[in-house]
Structures are given as C-alpha cells and as structure tokens.
Write an enzyme that holds these catalytic residues in place. Structure first.
Site, short mmCIF file in Angstrom:
data_model
loop_
_atom_site.label_atom_id
_atom_site.label_comp_id
_atom_site.label_asym_id
_atom_site.label_seq_id
_atom_site.Cartn_x
_atom_site.Cartn_y
_atom_site.Cartn_z
CB ALA A 175 -0.93 0.00 1.20
N GLY A 179 1.08 3.35 -5.90
CA GLY A 179 0.19 2.86 -6.95
C GLY A 179 -1.21 2.49 -6.49
CG LEU A 180 -4.58 -1.18 -7.24
CD1 LEU A 180 -5.76 -0.33 -7.70
CD2 LEU A 180 -4.58 -2.52 -7.98
N GLY A 181 -2.36 0.10 -4.51
CA GLY A 181 -2.55 -0.17 -3.08
C GLY A 181 -2.74 1.13 -2.29
CB SER A 221 -2.99 -8.53 -14.49
OG SER A 221 -2.75 -7.66 -15.58
CE1 TYR A 263 2.96 -8.00 -12.48
CE2 TYR A 263 2.12 -8.15 -14.72
CZ TYR A 263 2.02 -7.66 -13.44
OH TYR A 263 0.97 -6.85 -13.10
P1 NDP Z 1 3.46 -0.42 -7.73
O1 NDP Z 1 4.85 -0.83 -8.10
O2 NDP Z 1 3.15 1.04 -7.67
O3 NDP Z 1 3.03 -1.06 -6.36
C1 NDP Z 1 3.48 -2.33 -5.96
C2 NDP Z 1 3.54 -2.38 -4.47
O4 NDP Z 1 3.99 -3.68 -4.08
C3 NDP Z 1 4.52 -1.37 -3.87
O5 NDP Z 1 3.91 -0.81 -2.73
C4 NDP Z 1 5.70 -2.22 -3.48
O6 NDP Z 1 6.43 -1.75 -2.38
C5 NDP Z 1 4.98 -3.51 -3.11
N1 NDP Z 1 5.89 -4.65 -3.04
C6 NDP Z 1 6.69 -5.16 -4.01
N2 NDP Z 1 7.40 -6.19 -3.53
C7 NDP Z 1 7.06 -6.34 -2.23
C8 NDP Z 1 7.47 -7.22 -1.20
N3 NDP Z 1 8.40 -8.15 -1.40
N4 NDP Z 1 6.89 -7.09 0.02
C9 NDP Z 1 5.96 -6.14 0.26
N5 NDP Z 1 5.55 -5.27 -0.68
C10 NDP Z 1 6.09 -5.37 -1.91
O7 NDP Z 1 2.54 -1.14 -8.81
P2 NDP Z 1 0.94 -1.18 -9.02
O8 NDP Z 1 0.26 -0.34 -8.04
O9 NDP Z 1 0.71 -0.96 -10.46
O10 NDP Z 1 0.63 -2.71 -8.73
C11 NDP Z 1 -0.28 -3.14 -7.74
C12 NDP Z 1 -1.02 -4.37 -8.23
O11 NDP Z 1 -1.80 -4.06 -9.37
C13 NDP Z 1 -0.11 -5.53 -8.63
O12 NDP Z 1 -0.66 -6.74 -8.17
C14 NDP Z 1 -0.15 -5.47 -10.16
O13 NDP Z 1 0.11 -6.72 -10.72
C15 NDP Z 1 -1.59 -5.04 -10.36
N6 NDP Z 1 -1.90 -4.49 -11.66
C16 NDP Z 1 -1.32 -3.33 -12.11
C17 NDP Z 1 -1.66 -2.84 -13.36
C18 NDP Z 1 -1.04 -1.59 -13.89
O14 NDP Z 1 -1.35 -1.23 -15.03
N7 NDP Z 1 -0.20 -0.88 -13.15
C19 NDP Z 1 -2.64 -3.51 -14.21
C20 NDP Z 1 -3.18 -4.72 -13.63
C21 NDP Z 1 -2.83 -5.16 -12.40
P3 NDP Z 1 7.55 -0.57 -2.50
O15 NDP Z 1 6.77 0.71 -2.52
O16 NDP Z 1 8.35 -0.74 -1.26
O17 NDP Z 1 8.31 -0.82 -3.76
#
Ligand code: NDP
Length: 315
Positions: free
Chosen positions: A10, A13-15, A142, A190
């Site tokens: 969280a 991005g989306l989170g 996705s 991925y």
């Molecule tokens: P972001 O890279 O913005 O967010 C990903 C989040 O995951 C970040 O908060 C990151 O943390 C966290 N993360 C990664 N590795 C770990 C780990 N080992 N432990 C804990 N947290 C971790 O990408 P999105 O918001 O785009 O992606 C969020 C979801 O949406 C994913 O599941 C993605 O597959 C899905 N999605 C995204 C799309 C898009 O177009 N962007 C389309 C369809 C699905 P940190 O901030 O520390 O890096």
C-alpha cells in the site's frame, strides 16, 4: 464499528490509492502491509490520510519469516480482520537473470504466489473470527495473464505448462526459475504469477466459500500506466506507455480511479459474489469478466495450491 482491512503493497500505486479511497470514507481502518515502513508512512501522509484511519505494519512478501512475523504483529494489535487485499507485486521485464526471495524462490513468482499464499492461509483464521457482515479476501489479478484478451496475447504469453519449475521451487538450481520450466523471461514470469493469483482465488472459493461465507474475488483494475510497476522498464517505454494507453488502446485509468475500483471490491454491498474476476466497462461500471482457459483450469488451480502448500511449509 469501522471495517478493518489489510492491503499489501500500500506504499504506492493501486494499493495506496485504495487505502486512500477507503480511509476517506471514515468507515475503514487500513492496515498498510509494506516492506518499506518509512516510505509507507510518507505516502500515507502525502495522500492526506488521517492518522486515525491507518496503521503501517512491516511486511516483506519476499521472506516467509517476514510473513509469519507480520501475522504475529497484526494479531498483537488486537484489531479484527474483515478484508484482506493481496495487492503487492514486482515486474522485472528487462531483467536478464532471475533474482530470488529470502527462501530462494524467483522474485516475481515468489512474492505473489508463495508470500501471498502463506499470508492468506494464515489470515483465513482471523477472517473467520470476524463478525463483520461481509468478509472478503481479494487477490489482484491482471488482464496480461489472460490469453483470451488482446493484451494477454502480447508476447511473451502466460503459460504455466506442466508446472515443473513451480514444483521444483522456482529456485533456478535443480529446476528452472520459471513456472513452466523454461528459460528465464522477466515479463513472462510476471504474467505467469498473475495466472497463479487468479487460480488461487478460485481454489480458495472452492475450498472455503461455502464453509466460511467469505467472498473470494479477483479483479483487473484497468491499465494504470503511471504506477511504480513499470519502474524497471526502459525509459522510452515509461515515456510512451501512458499516452499509448490513454489515446490508442483507451485502456488507461488513473491511480485514483483504480483505487476507487478496488475499494468497491472491498466494500460495495453489490459486489459480494464469490469466485468472481471483476472488470470495468467504458462507462466505469463493474461486470463479471471471463478468465482465459488456463486461468480458470480447476486441475491447475489444485496443483498450484498443493505445490504452494508444500513450499511454504503448510503441508
Ligand atoms: P506499484 O509498483 O506502484 O506497487 C506495488 C507495491 O507492491 C509497492 O507498494 C511495493 O512496495 C509492493 N511490493 C513489491 N514487492 C514487495 C514485497 N516483497 N513485500 C511487500 N511489498 C512489496 O505497482 P501497481 O500499483 O501498479 O501494482 C499493484 C497491483 O496491481 C499488482 O498486483 C499489479 O500486478 C496489479 N496491476 C497493475 C496494473 C497496472 O497497469 N499498473 C494492471 C493490472 C494489475 P515498495 O513501494 O516498497 O516498492
């Protein structure tokens, strides 16, 4: 009382957009499960989230020890668990070599299927205990893993094959770091892991929905071309991908809009159906989408489940 929701990843991005959308309603307390504590605190503050609406708890999904520690820390907080959102992911499309989690699983494969699998399995107990009227477990999916769509047909396509790499632990030593046992490809890793996410959601539904009443769901929030997911991609791609999605495919959604969509799957009283993969049409309305043949294959779902159980030490 307020609903209590855990969202992994969280911090961006989306989170983050979902955490913000839920916190703003005043009806939810969001537990931000993040690997970088300070980044998450800063992100929540910058998003204008009020302190009483969220808590950050450390979670690194690339370590099974960290997952267990997170569950312990969450339970210590004394909060109930009403909804769990498995959102975090990594995308390494330009990597020529695999990287590994603390337990030796390939990173994009290990974070989602294994880290989230252990987390969900352990927290199922907490969801079960909650007296909230609509309990949910959501795993972000996705379109890219769905070969029944245009986007899912961009090579390299998702394909789990006979899952010999997964069965070997994705460790790149005795077996391949890829689920299908093939040579390493970060973009495919991925997509394959997203197929596993959608299969796992359906297997949860088959095994636990009737007995527990918990709603299990997945979704494709739209193409959020501006998030950190694409941070490892080449600069030209990062420059051109957002306008391409905005003006050519018209699949682009803003982070705010995607957060509202996931927040609907968390809390909307009309989205309680279990075993569903949600998408949104051009009028921004949700609908039940079809998964590709592989992403809805019940045999593969059972196999992914059984292998995951063994690898995270639950079987
Ligand atoms: P972001 O890279 O913005 O967010 C990903 C989040 O995951 C970040 O908060 C990151 O943390 C966290 N993360 C990664 N590795 C770990 C780990 N080992 N432990 C804990 N947290 C971790 O990408 P999105 O918001 O785009 O992606 C969020 C979801 O949406 C994913 O599941 C993605 O597959 C899905 N999605 C995204 C799309 C898009 O177009 N962007 C389309 C369809 C699905 P940190 O901030 O520390 O890096």
């Amino acid at each position: 009382r307020k609903g209590s929701v855990i969202i992994t990843g969280a911090s961006s991005g989306l989170g983050l957009a979902t955490a913000k959308a839920l916190a703003e309603t005043g009806k939810w307390h969001v537990i931000m499960a993040c690997r970088d504590f300070l980044k998450a605190e800063r992100a929540a503050k910058a998003a204008g989230m009020a302190k009483e609406n969220y808590t950050v708890i450390h979670l690194d999904l690339a370590s099974l020890d960290s997952v267990r520690q997170f569950v312990y820390n969450f339970r210590q907080s004394g909060r109930p668990l009403d909804v769990l959102v498995c959102n975090a992911a990594v995308y390494l499309p330009t990597a020529s070599e695999p990287t590994y989690t603390a337990d030796g699983f390939e990173l994009s494969g290990g974070t989602k299927p294994f880290g989230h699998f252990l987390l969900s399995r352990l927290l199922l107990e907490d969801l079960n205990k909650s007296d909230y009227p609509s309990k949910r477990l959501i795993i972000v999916g996705s379109i890219t893993g769905n070969t029944n769509t245009l986007a899912g047909n961009v090579p390299p396509k998702a394909n789990l094959g006979d899952m010999r790499g997964l069965a070997g632990g994705l460790n790149g030593l005795n077996t391949s770091a890829m689920i299908d046992g093939g040579s390493f490809d970060g973009a495919k890793a991925y997509k394959d892991s997203k197929v596993c996410n959608m299969l796992t959601m359906q297997e949860f539904h088959r095994r636990f929905h009737e007995e527990t009443g918990i709603t299990f769901a997945s979704l494709y929030p739209g193409c959020i071309a501006t998030t950190g997911l694409f941070r490892e991609h080449i600069p030209l791609f990062r420059l051109l991908f957002p306008p391409f999605q905005k003006y050519i495919t018209k699949g682009f959604v803003s982070e705010d809009e995607s957060g509202k969509r996931l927040a609907q799957v968390v809390s909307d009283p009309s989205l309680t159906k279990s075993g569903v993969y949600w998408s949104w049409n051009k009028a921004f309305a949700s609908f039940e989408n079809q998964l590709s043949q592989e992403a809805s294959d019940a045999d593969k779902a059972r196999k992914v489940w059984e292998i995951s159980e063994k690898l995270v030490g639950l079987a």
